[in-house]
Design a protein around this motif. Structure first.
Motif, PDB file in Angstrom:
ATOM      1  N   GLU A  68      21.308  83.547 -62.633  1.00 59.61           N
ATOM      2  CA  GLU A  68      19.867  83.333 -62.831  1.00 59.61           C
ATOM      3  C   GLU A  68      19.499  83.481 -64.306  1.00 59.61           C
ATOM      4  O   GLU A  68      18.696  82.704 -64.838  1.00 59.61           O
ATOM      5  CB  GLU A  68      19.056  84.305 -61.980  1.00 59.61           C
ATOM      6  N   ILE A  69      20.101  84.450 -64.974  1.00 58.04           N
ATOM      7  CA  ILE A  69      19.838  84.651 -66.407  1.00 58.04           C
ATOM      8  C   ILE A  69      20.322  83.431 -67.194  1.00 58.04           C
ATOM      9  O   ILE A  69      19.617  82.908 -68.061  1.00 58.04           O
ATOM     10  CB  ILE A  69      20.509  85.944 -66.919  1.00 58.04           C
ATOM     11  N   ALA A  70      21.522  82.963 -66.870  1.00 57.86           N
ATOM     12  CA  ALA A  70      22.069  81.795 -67.574  1.00 57.86           C
ATOM     13  C   ALA A  70      21.179  80.576 -67.366  1.00 57.86           C
ATOM     14  O   ALA A  70      20.930  79.803 -68.309  1.00 57.86           O
ATOM     15  CB  ALA A  70      23.492  81.524 -67.098  1.00 57.86           C
ATOM     16  N   ASP A  74      19.246  78.494 -70.291  1.00 54.62           N
ATOM     17  CA  ASP A  74      19.392  77.039 -70.435  1.00 54.62           C
ATOM     18  C   ASP A  74      18.031  76.343 -70.389  1.00 54.62           C
ATOM     19  O   ASP A  74      17.774  75.400 -71.149  1.00 54.62           O
ATOM     20  CB  ASP A  74      20.300  76.475 -69.334  1.00 54.62           C
ATOM     21  N   GLU A  75      17.166  76.800 -69.501  1.00 54.06           N
ATOM     22  CA  GLU A  75      15.827  76.207 -69.388  1.00 54.06           C
ATOM     23  C   GLU A  75      15.041  76.390 -70.681  1.00 54.06           C
ATOM     24  O   GLU A  75      14.426  75.458 -71.189  1.00 54.06           O
ATOM     25  CB  GLU A  75      15.085  76.851 -68.218  1.00 54.06           C
ATOM     26  N   VAL A  76      15.081  77.592 -71.243  1.00 55.62           N
ATOM     27  CA  VAL A  76      14.359  77.868 -72.492  1.00 55.62           C
ATOM     28  C   VAL A  76      14.944  77.040 -73.629  1.00 55.62           C
ATOM     29  O   VAL A  76      14.204  76.449 -74.428  1.00 55.62           O
ATOM     30  CB  VAL A  76      14.397  79.380 -72.829  1.00 55.62           C
ATOM     31  N   ARG A  77      16.265  76.949 -73.691  1.00 57.16           N
ATOM     32  CA  ARG A  77      16.897  76.141 -74.748  1.00 57.16           C
ATOM     33  C   ARG A  77      16.499  74.674 -74.608  1.00 57.16           C
ATOM     34  O   ARG A  77      16.251  73.988 -75.601  1.00 57.16           O
ATOM     35  CB  ARG A  77      18.414  76.290 -74.687  1.00 57.16           C
ATOM     36  N   GLY A  78      16.435  74.179 -73.358  1.00 59.52           N
ATOM     37  CA  GLY A  78      16.028  72.786 -73.127  1.00 59.52           C
ATOM     38  C   GLY A  78      14.595  72.550 -73.564  1.00 59.52           C
ATOM     39  O   GLY A  78      14.272  71.514 -74.162  1.00 59.52           O
TER      40      GLY A  78
END
Length: 84
Positions: A68-70, A74-78
């Motif tokens: 879930e953290i990963a 990834d969502e924030v980086r996107g």
């Protein structure tokens, strides 16, 4: 009814005030005074306090898993990449 009296460093409580409390009352300090109650009531209060504490722990959200953290990272980086 006999009145409460200060006696030396204590408080004299007439027996009729404590008839329903039983032969061995529990006495503990609380904010602003003393709580005098029956052993049965004191035990019930402790059990309720423990139950509420366990319920609060159970109601807390579980920490996120590594997956879930990963996914969040990834969502924030996107999102950051789209806003550049």
């Amino acid at each position: 009814m006999t009145e409460l009296k200060l006696a030396g460093n204590g408080l004299l409580i007439p027996p009729q005030y404590l008839e329903e409390v039983g032969a061995e009352p529990c006495v503990r300090r609380i904010k602003g005074g003393l709580l005098i109650e029956s052993r049965h009531r004191s035990l019930a209060r402790e059990q309720l306090r423990d139950l509420v504490a366990r319920l609060r722990i159970a109601a807390e959200p579980a920490p996120p898993s590594e997956d879930e953290i990963a996914a969040l990272v990834d969502e924030v980086r996107g999102q950051r990449a789209r806003h550049r």
